[in-house]
Write a protein that holds these residues in place. Structure first.
Motif, PDB file in Angstrom:
ATOM      1  N   GLN A  64     -14.440  40.936 -46.582  1.00  0.00           N
ATOM      2  CA  GLN A  64     -14.112  39.707 -47.313  1.00  0.00           C
ATOM      3  C   GLN A  64     -13.533  40.049 -48.688  1.00  0.00           C
ATOM      4  O   GLN A  64     -12.536  39.469 -49.113  1.00  0.00           O
ATOM      5  CB  GLN A  64     -15.375  38.863 -47.455  1.00  0.00           C
ATOM      6  CG  GLN A  64     -15.196  37.586 -48.222  1.00  0.00           C
ATOM      7  CD  GLN A  64     -16.527  36.853 -48.393  1.00  0.00           C
ATOM      8  OE1 GLN A  64     -17.517  37.153 -47.727  1.00  0.00           O
ATOM      9  NE2 GLN A  64     -16.540  35.899 -49.286  1.00  0.00           N
ATOM     10  N   GLU A  70     -12.030  42.852 -49.533  1.00  0.00           N
ATOM     11  CA  GLU A  70     -10.720  43.466 -49.306  1.00  0.00           C
ATOM     12  C   GLU A  70      -9.650  42.403 -49.066  1.00  0.00           C
ATOM     13  O   GLU A  70      -8.540  42.503 -49.597  1.00  0.00           O
ATOM     14  CB  GLU A  70     -10.769  44.423 -48.112  1.00  0.00           C
ATOM     15  CG  GLU A  70     -11.527  45.696 -48.384  1.00  0.00           C
ATOM     16  CD  GLU A  70     -11.742  46.532 -47.124  1.00  0.00           C
ATOM     17  OE1 GLU A  70     -11.391  46.082 -46.010  1.00  0.00           O
ATOM     18  OE2 GLU A  70     -12.270  47.647 -47.267  1.00  0.00           O
ATOM     19  N   ARG A  71      -9.971  41.374 -48.278  1.00  0.00           N
ATOM     20  CA  ARG A  71      -8.997  40.302 -48.007  1.00  0.00           C
ATOM     21  C   ARG A  71      -8.639  39.551 -49.282  1.00  0.00           C
ATOM     22  O   ARG A  71      -7.467  39.267 -49.539  1.00  0.00           O
ATOM     23  CB  ARG A  71      -9.530  39.343 -46.946  1.00  0.00           C
ATOM     24  CG  ARG A  71      -9.502  39.898 -45.529  1.00  0.00           C
ATOM     25  CD  ARG A  71      -9.820  38.837 -44.482  1.00  0.00           C
ATOM     26  NE  ARG A  71     -11.126  38.220 -44.653  1.00  0.00           N
ATOM     27  CZ  ARG A  71     -12.262  38.721 -44.181  1.00  0.00           C
ATOM     28  NH1 ARG A  71     -12.257  39.845 -43.488  1.00  0.00           N
ATOM     29  NH2 ARG A  71     -13.405  38.087 -44.373  1.00  0.00           N
ATOM     30  N   LEU A 102      -8.852  40.637 -52.394  1.00  0.00           N
ATOM     31  CA  LEU A 102      -8.087  41.530 -53.271  1.00  0.00           C
ATOM     32  C   LEU A 102      -6.665  41.714 -52.745  1.00  0.00           C
ATOM     33  O   LEU A 102      -5.698  41.720 -53.519  1.00  0.00           O
ATOM     34  CB  LEU A 102      -8.800  42.879 -53.396  1.00  0.00           C
ATOM     35  CG  LEU A 102      -8.237  43.844 -54.431  1.00  0.00           C
ATOM     36  CD1 LEU A 102      -8.191  43.213 -55.813  1.00  0.00           C
ATOM     37  CD2 LEU A 102      -9.063  45.120 -54.457  1.00  0.00           C
ATOM     38  N   ALA A 103      -6.498  41.822 -51.422  1.00  0.00           N
ATOM     39  CA  ALA A 103      -5.162  41.953 -50.834  1.00  0.00           C
ATOM     40  C   ALA A 103      -4.336  40.694 -51.088  1.00  0.00           C
ATOM     41  O   ALA A 103      -3.133  40.778 -51.383  1.00  0.00           O
ATOM     42  CB  ALA A 103      -5.267  42.229 -49.331  1.00  0.00           C
ATOM     43  N   SER A 104      -4.958  39.526 -51.014  1.00  0.00           N
ATOM     44  CA  SER A 104      -4.244  38.278 -51.297  1.00  0.00           C
ATOM     45  C   SER A 104      -3.777  38.248 -52.738  1.00  0.00           C
ATOM     46  O   SER A 104      -2.636  37.880 -53.034  1.00  0.00           O
ATOM     47  CB  SER A 104      -5.150  37.067 -51.041  1.00  0.00           C
ATOM     48  OG  SER A 104      -5.442  36.950 -49.683  1.00  0.00           O
ATOM     49  N   TYR A 105      -4.638  38.662 -53.646  1.00  0.00           N
ATOM     50  CA  TYR A 105      -4.265  38.687 -55.061  1.00  0.00           C
ATOM     51  C   TYR A 105      -3.144  39.695 -55.298  1.00  0.00           C
ATOM     52  O   TYR A 105      -2.177  39.411 -56.002  1.00  0.00           O
ATOM     53  CB  TYR A 105      -5.489  39.014 -55.922  1.00  0.00           C
ATOM     54  CG  TYR A 105      -5.206  38.888 -57.400  1.00  0.00           C
ATOM     55  CD1 TYR A 105      -5.185  37.640 -58.008  1.00  0.00           C
ATOM     56  CD2 TYR A 105      -4.952  40.011 -58.186  1.00  0.00           C
ATOM     57  CE1 TYR A 105      -4.919  37.510 -59.354  1.00  0.00           C
ATOM     58  CE2 TYR A 105      -4.688  39.890 -59.527  1.00  0.00           C
ATOM     59  CZ  TYR A 105      -4.678  38.634 -60.114  1.00  0.00           C
ATOM     60  OH  TYR A 105      -4.401  38.506 -61.454  1.00  0.00           O
ATOM     61  N   ARG A 106      -3.260  40.861 -54.695  1.00  0.00           N
ATOM     62  CA  ARG A 106      -2.225  41.891 -54.844  1.00  0.00           C
ATOM     63  C   ARG A 106      -0.877  41.375 -54.338  1.00  0.00           C
ATOM     64  O   ARG A 106       0.172  41.590 -54.954  1.00  0.00           O
ATOM     65  CB  ARG A 106      -2.631  43.160 -54.085  1.00  0.00           C
ATOM     66  CG  ARG A 106      -1.572  44.237 -53.999  1.00  0.00           C
ATOM     67  CD  ARG A 106      -1.168  44.699 -55.409  1.00  0.00           C
ATOM     68  NE  ARG A 106      -0.019  45.568 -55.383  1.00  0.00           N
ATOM     69  CZ  ARG A 106      -0.075  46.875 -55.470  1.00  0.00           C
ATOM     70  NH1 ARG A 106      -1.230  47.479 -55.587  1.00  0.00           N
ATOM     71  NH2 ARG A 106       1.028  47.587 -55.453  1.00  0.00           N
ATOM     72  N   ARG A 107      -0.870  40.683 -53.188  1.00  0.00           N
ATOM     73  CA  ARG A 107       0.364  40.120 -52.644  1.00  0.00           C
ATOM     74  C   ARG A 107       0.979  39.138 -53.625  1.00  0.00           C
ATOM     75  O   ARG A 107       2.180  39.162 -53.888  1.00  0.00           O
ATOM     76  CB  ARG A 107       0.084  39.445 -51.301  1.00  0.00           C
ATOM     77  CG  ARG A 107       1.319  38.840 -50.631  1.00  0.00           C
ATOM     78  CD  ARG A 107       0.979  38.063 -49.363  1.00  0.00           C
ATOM     79  NE  ARG A 107      -0.130  37.148 -49.483  1.00  0.00           N
ATOM     80  CZ  ARG A 107      -0.068  35.942 -50.066  1.00  0.00           C
ATOM     81  NH1 ARG A 107       1.058  35.511 -50.575  1.00  0.00           N
ATOM     82  NH2 ARG A 107      -1.136  35.174 -50.127  1.00  0.00           N
ATOM     83  N   ASP A 161       2.493  40.986 -56.569  1.00  0.00           N
ATOM     84  CA  ASP A 161       3.771  41.580 -56.158  1.00  0.00           C
ATOM     85  C   ASP A 161       4.881  40.531 -56.113  1.00  0.00           C
ATOM     86  O   ASP A 161       5.991  40.763 -56.593  1.00  0.00           O
ATOM     87  CB  ASP A 161       3.647  42.255 -54.785  1.00  0.00           C
ATOM     88  CG  ASP A 161       2.871  43.555 -54.830  1.00  0.00           C
ATOM     89  OD1 ASP A 161       2.691  44.112 -55.939  1.00  0.00           O
ATOM     90  OD2 ASP A 161       2.437  44.014 -53.755  1.00  0.00           O
ATOM     91  N   SER A 165      -3.424  31.505 -56.593  1.00  0.00           N
ATOM     92  CA  SER A 165      -4.539  32.411 -56.904  1.00  0.00           C
ATOM     93  C   SER A 165      -5.789  31.644 -57.317  1.00  0.00           C
ATOM     94  O   SER A 165      -6.873  32.224 -57.392  1.00  0.00           O
ATOM     95  CB  SER A 165      -4.146  33.402 -57.996  1.00  0.00           C
ATOM     96  OG  SER A 165      -3.843  32.727 -59.202  1.00  0.00           O
TER      97      SER A 165
END
Length: 169
Positions: free
Chosen positions: A92, A94-95, A97-102, A105, A121
């Motif tokens: 959860q 990781e998901r 954090l990956a959404s925030y990273r996307r 970017d 966000s």
């Protein structure tokens, strides 16, 4: 200043957050600390406490409101069970954090504007402090921080008060 691998929280911020000050002077307010944020008590001056966050940021707070943590959470002899398995919470985190990273970017590449970034966000919150084999993980769905030793999760701090005892009152 300590590096991230040296951070060892001694307290957490109370469940309703905590105002901060640049100095032990109520006329110099700064930011507000998030609820249940792990912090390390650096020094005190009367009721004032200077705390350091895992990212190295520091501030003065009302030390009377900090919630003290035990150095190591107490263990349990129960075997690893489905509710104590740290992997679902790690997935959860990781998901999120990956959404925030996307989103970061997309903002940096000019594919979205700042307002879209803020809108998409909103509501994303992740909390994790890693210190070698120990981890403190925030589970916002259940309103609590967990300590993880790699094999199990143990409640470390919670937003909700304990339920009233039956017959009490």
């Amino acid at each position: 200043m300590d590096g991230p691998q040296e951070f060892r929280p001694t307290h957490v911020v109370p469940g309703d957050g905590l105002p901060t000050w640049a100095a032990p002077d109520p006329s110099r307010p700064t930011a507000r600390l998030d609820p249940l944020l792990p912090v390390r008590l650096d020094l005190t001056s009367g009721d004032w406490a200077h705390v350091v966050c895992s990212n190295g940021w520091s501030a003065w707070v009302d030390g009377r409101l900090l919630v003290a943590l035990p150095h190591h959470p107490p263990g349990t002899v129960a075997p690893l069970g489905a509710t104590a398995d740290p992997r679902p919470l790690l997935a959860q985190l990781e998901r999120a954090l990956a959404s925030y990273r996307r989103l970061v970017d997309e903002l940096a590449d000019g594919r979205i504007d700042l307002e879209t970034f803020r809108t998409h966000s909103r509501g994303l919150r992740v909390g994790a402090v890693l210190d070698g084999p120990a981890a403190w993980l925030l589970d916002l769905d259940h309103g609590r921080w967990y300590h993880c030793d790699g094999t199990r999760l143990q409640t470390y701090a919670t937003v909700d008060p304990p339920p009233a005892e039956e017959g009490a009152g």
